[in-house]
Design an enzyme around this catalytic site. Structure first.
Site, PDB file in Angstrom:
ATOM      1  N   SER A  57       0.853  -1.192   0.000  1.00  0.00           N
ATOM      2  CA  SER A  57       0.000   0.000   0.000  1.00  0.00           C
ATOM      3  C   SER A  57       0.886   1.237   0.000  1.00  0.00           C
ATOM      4  CB  SER A  57      -0.879   0.014   1.262  1.00  0.00           C
ATOM      5  OG  SER A  57      -1.526   1.267   1.433  1.00  0.00           O
ATOM      6  N   TYR A  64      -1.380  -0.035  10.577  1.00  0.00           N
ATOM      7  CA  TYR A  64      -1.560  -0.378   9.162  1.00  0.00           C
ATOM      8  C   TYR A  64      -0.326   0.043   8.367  1.00  0.00           C
ATOM      9  CZ  TYR A  64      -3.593  -0.795   4.520  1.00  0.00           C
ATOM     10  OH  TYR A  64      -3.826  -1.153   3.217  1.00  0.00           O
TER      11      TYR A  64
END
Length: 263
Positions: free
Chosen positions: A142, A155
């Site tokens: 990501s 995250y």
């Protein structure tokens, strides 16, 4: 289109969104598929779609953060199909907000397990078979592994760790003819994004359409990435046309990380 006939491809997180799009794209390219996800019903639906496209499919609902089921899954795939050629890790959870003070240890541990340890375990138990004739590992990371957001500590930590794992795999496994790369998307048009938009709209007292526009406006292209766009790149990176591409990270984010916000 790339030809994956006689290639065995493992895809984790194969239900919905990015994983499903990748599975369908590889099915169309002739791959033999080994699909896993923790959601049994959705996994069965994805497997059936791929079979209808002509693919031979083995599927099993497992928790890819649990070592024993991962080992068993990889062994079964290799025994069933004779080898493993490619591993594609798409598993990830995003509902893990909090800064270092607010974040619970249980959420920290679980997010690391799902987003990072799972990719390690899948590689650990598939690499002995991929080594037999070389192949590829692809990790879906990501842009959050490159730049962080407020209240999204764990995250970002896991996605940065996944990029580092990818580089180590590329270095250590090159001698076996195994390549390892990552794709780092920005926001992707998936059910997870739909839910996030609804939550943000309520939080900021906006309509759903207003929230979509606020988020889209952050991207120079004024749109999000489709799962199919990621699947197209995955198909190339695991193919014979990319045999000297390894240790790389490919960003698909509509220019988000290229943009310096106005002061």
């Amino acid at each position: 289109m790339e030809n994956y006939r006689n290639k065995v491809v493992i895809i984790t997180g194969a239900c919905g969104g990015i994983g499903e799009a990748i599975a369908e794209k590889f099915a169309d390219a002739g791959a033999t598929l080994a699909l896993c996800d923790i959601r049994q019903d959705e996994l069965s639906q994805t497997a059936e779609k791929c079979r209808q496209a002509g693919a031979t499919v083995h599927s099993n609902a497992i928790d890819v953060a649990d070592e024993a089921p991962v080992r068993g899954f990889c062994e079964t795939v290799a025994q069933t199909f004779g080898t493993i050629d490619c591993l594609i890790n798409t598993v990830g959870i995003v509902d893990c907000p909090g800064d270092v003070e607010e974040l619970s240890l249980s959420m920290w541990d679980r997010t690391i397990a799902v987003n990072l340890t799972s990719a390690f375990l899948m590689a650990k138990y598939s690499v002995p078979y991929i080594k037999q004739r070389g192949g590829a590992i692809l990790n879906i990371a990501s842009v959050s592994g490159l730049a962080n957001q407020e209240d999204a500590t764990i995250y970002s930590v896991t996605k940065a760790g996944l990029l580092s794992l990818t580089r180590s795999e590329a270095i250590d496994l090159a001698k076996y003819g195994i390549r390892a790369n990552a794709i780092s998307p920005g926001s992707v048009e998936t059910p997870l994004l739909e839910a996030a938009v609804d939550q943000a709209a309520q939080l900021f007292n906006r309509t759903r359409d207003e929230q979509w526009q606020v988020w889209r406006s952050q991207y120079p292209t004024q749109r999000f990435t489709s799962p199919q766009e990621i699947a197209e790149l995955a198909l190339f990176l695991c193919s014979e046309r990319a045999t000297n591409i390894t240790g790389a990270n490919f960003v698909i984010d509509g220019g988000l990380t290229a943009l310096l916000p106005e002061r």
